[in-house]
Design a protein around this motif. Structure first.
Motif, PDB file in Angstrom:
ATOM      1  N   PRO A  30       0.774  -1.174   0.207  1.00 13.87           N
ATOM      2  CA  PRO A  30      -0.031  -0.133   0.138  1.00 13.87           C
ATOM      3  C   PRO A  30       0.830   1.321   0.130  1.00 13.87           C
ATOM      4  O   PRO A  30       0.432   2.394  -0.731  1.00 13.87           O
ATOM      5  N   HIS A  31       1.811   1.283   0.730  1.00 10.21           N
ATOM      6  CA  HIS A  31       2.751   2.506   0.894  1.00 10.21           C
ATOM      7  C   HIS A  31       3.385   2.883  -0.377  1.00 10.21           C
ATOM      8  O   HIS A  31       3.356   3.998  -0.857  1.00 10.21           O
ATOM      9  N   ARG A  32       3.901   1.747  -1.071  1.00  8.63           N
ATOM     10  CA  ARG A  32       4.577   2.081  -2.384  1.00  8.63           C
ATOM     11  C   ARG A  32       3.691   2.246  -3.292  1.00  8.63           C
ATOM     12  O   ARG A  32       4.009   2.903  -4.469  1.00  8.63           O
ATOM     13  N   THR A  33       2.464   1.744  -3.479  1.00  3.37           N
ATOM     14  CA  THR A  33       1.539   2.132  -4.256  1.00  3.37           C
ATOM     15  C   THR A  33       1.037   3.529  -4.237  1.00  3.37           C
ATOM     16  O   THR A  33       0.790   4.060  -5.328  1.00  3.37           O
ATOM     17  N   ALA A  34       0.930   4.165  -3.072  1.00  4.94           N
ATOM     18  CA  ALA A  34       0.409   5.489  -2.770  1.00  4.94           C
ATOM     19  C   ALA A  34       1.775   6.334  -3.335  1.00  4.94           C
ATOM     20  O   ALA A  34       1.356   7.374  -3.852  1.00  4.94           O
ATOM     21  N   THR A  35       3.023   5.697  -3.095  1.00  8.09           N
ATOM     22  CA  THR A  35       4.032   6.555  -3.757  1.00  8.09           C
ATOM     23  C   THR A  35       4.081   6.737  -5.236  1.00  8.09           C
ATOM     24  O   THR A  35       4.034   7.626  -6.005  1.00  8.09           O
ATOM     25  N   ALA A  36       3.623   5.686  -5.789  1.00  2.49           N
ATOM     26  CA  ALA A  36       3.661   5.643  -7.291  1.00  2.49           C
ATOM     27  C   ALA A  36       2.427   6.428  -7.747  1.00  2.49           C
ATOM     28  O   ALA A  36       2.624   7.173  -8.740  1.00  2.49           O
ATOM     29  N   ALA A  37       1.312   6.303  -7.282  1.00  2.99           N
ATOM     30  CA  ALA A  37       0.189   7.354  -7.472  1.00  2.99           C
ATOM     31  C   ALA A  37       0.763   8.826  -7.278  1.00  2.99           C
ATOM     32  O   ALA A  37       0.058   9.618  -8.151  1.00  2.99           O
ATOM     33  N   LEU A  38       1.340   9.108  -6.343  1.00  2.00           N
ATOM     34  CA  LEU A  38       1.807  10.554  -6.141  1.00  2.00           C
ATOM     35  C   LEU A  38       2.523  10.931  -7.032  1.00  2.00           C
ATOM     36  O   LEU A  38       2.401  11.990  -7.830  1.00  2.00           O
ATOM     37  N   VAL A  39       3.647  10.317  -7.444  1.00  2.00           N
ATOM     38  CA  VAL A  39       4.540  10.609  -8.712  1.00  2.00           C
ATOM     39  C   VAL A  39       3.827  10.661  -9.984  1.00  2.00           C
ATOM     40  O   VAL A  39       4.081  11.575 -10.676  1.00  2.00           O
ATOM     41  N   ALA A  40       2.856   9.471 -10.067  1.00  2.00           N
ATOM     42  CA  ALA A  40       2.223   9.675 -11.527  1.00  2.00           C
ATOM     43  C   ALA A  40       1.415  11.115 -11.644  1.00  2.00           C
ATOM     44  O   ALA A  40       1.454  11.720 -12.631  1.00  2.00           O
ATOM     45  N   THR A  41       0.715  11.175 -10.792  1.00  2.00           N
ATOM     46  CA  THR A  41      -0.209  12.406 -10.571  1.00  2.00           C
ATOM     47  C   THR A  41       0.576  13.797 -10.796  1.00  2.00           C
ATOM     48  O   THR A  41       0.145  14.655 -11.470  1.00  2.00           O
ATOM     49  N   GLU A  42       1.895  13.754 -10.136  1.00  2.00           N
ATOM     50  CA  GLU A  42       2.425  15.061 -10.254  1.00  2.00           C
ATOM     51  C   GLU A  42       3.006  15.156 -11.597  1.00  2.00           C
ATOM     52  O   GLU A  42       3.050  16.244 -12.210  1.00  2.00           O
ATOM     53  N   LEU A  43       3.319  14.028 -12.377  1.00  2.00           N
ATOM     54  CA  LEU A  43       4.028  14.022 -13.507  1.00  2.00           C
ATOM     55  C   LEU A  43       3.115  14.292 -14.437  1.00  2.00           C
ATOM     56  O   LEU A  43       2.987  15.434 -15.584  1.00  2.00           O
TER      57      LEU A  43
END
Length: 354
Positions: A30-43
């Motif tokens: 869950p934590h790394r999935t949230a990280t991927a989602a945050l980076v994807a959203t920012e990009l």
């Protein structure tokens, strides 16, 4: 794999959902999935706010060493926008704009396991981030020295499957880079190229001609593929190349680009009786680009010194982006793989199936 166009703010959510789906496929917590989602959203947000749109390609990559076989999520944002005027400032942790989510590229770099970016005035920006199962070990990380491989794989028509695949395997002093283009499109083409990737580790200690002969037997049950094999003998500093079918290859050495030619045929179906192998010296500044025929045959090799020192996946993405335009999408499944001595890179995986 996932190829998401970002032409307005409504598509930012689509990129985040795709990143979460990729994280699930890779088995991220869950934590790394949230990280991927945050980076994807920012990009994706940056594409809308600063580049008048672009697209995000998400592949699964296998890290090296990858003894556990776990996959990471690779996010690639590409645009034809105005570029970033001050890359150093944009990459500082905490630097944001009024339109940003508050994360910023610096934060993306800190929370991703790998992050690299190239921007050129009037040509656009490419950013690559990779999210592993575990967070990065420290705030300031220096990429390990040595050879790196990276790539980007984009399916035709934003399909779920790409018929192209790439992989990198090291066996002793032999480092082998493979790119396969399965005949046709869709799941059957992906099966063919994926079979080539899966068979490579078992024969990576053999020279390229023998590898291609073995792959020919492995691919007989599939529709076949065009395959190129480039093998670097690290101890002797020699690069050996052999290809069958329409996979392109260009080698940059001592500031000069040279094409390396494949033979006509289809691995697993209509391969030539004998396979010719080309040899070239490998220097500290050498860079090898393999690509499927989705890339136009007359693409212009990059000579930007800053770009050539970037993560190989960034180089691959810039090559792919600059071979087309915002108005002319790729005309086929398109895969570009790069071998060189630049920044840290994802080591191998075709990501043929989303």
């Amino acid at each position: 794999m996932w190829d998401v166009p970002v032409d307005d703010s409504t598509r930012v959510r689509d990129v985040r959902v795709a990143a979460e789906a990729a994280s699930e496929c890779a088995g991220l917590g869950p934590h790394r999935t949230a990280t991927a989602a945050l980076v994807a959203t920012e990009l994706a947000t940056n594409l809308v706010r600063h580049a008048d749109g672009g697209y995000v390609v998400i592949n699964l990559v296998e890290r090296a060493p990858a003894a556990d076989g776990r996959l990471s999520v690779q996010l690639v944002a590409l645009d034809h926008g105005p570029g970033i005027p001050d890359v150093a400032a944009a990459m500082r942790d905490g630097y944001t704009t009024a339109a940003s989510l508050g994360a910023g590229l610096g934060t993306c770099r800190r929370i991703a396991n790998d992050f690299d970016l190239h921007s050129a005035s009037g040509r656009g920006t490419v950013a690559v981030a990779r999210i592993d199962h575990e967070p990065p070990a420290g705030r300031h990380r220096t990429p390990p020295p040595g050879l790196r491989a990276g790539g980007v794989n984009v399916p035709l028509g934003r399909a779920e499957y790409s018929g192209d695949a790439w992989s990198r395997v090291r066996s002793g002093d032999r480092l082998t880079l493979l790119l396969a283009d399965g005949l046709g499109h869709g799941p059957k083409a992906a099966e063919a190229s994926g079979t080539a990737v899966d068979a490579l580790p078992g024969v990576a200690d053999r020279p390229p001609a023998e590898i291609l002969r073995h792959l020919g037997r492995a691919l007989r049950r599939t529709r076949g593929a065009a395959v190129a094999v480039a093998q670097l003998d690290i101890s002797s500093g020699r690069l050996y190349f052999a290809g069958i079918g329409n996979v392109g290859a260009r080698l940059r050495s001592d500031g000069t680009w040279k094409a390396m030619l494949s033979q006509p045929g289809i691995v697993g179906a209509q391969a030539p009786a004998s396979v010719s192998v080309q040899q070239q010296p490998w220097r500290d500044d050498s860079l090898l680009v393999l690509h499927s025929d989705g890339l136009p045959g007359r693409w212009t090799p990059p000579d930007d010194a800053v770009l050539l020192g970037c993560d190989p996946a960034v180089v691959a993405a810039v090559v792919l982006r600059d071979a087309g335009s915002a108005a002319r999408p790729v005309r086929d499944d398109t895969c570009v793989a790069v071998l060189g001595g630049g920044g840290a890179g994802g080591e191998s995986r075709h990501g043929s199936e989303g």
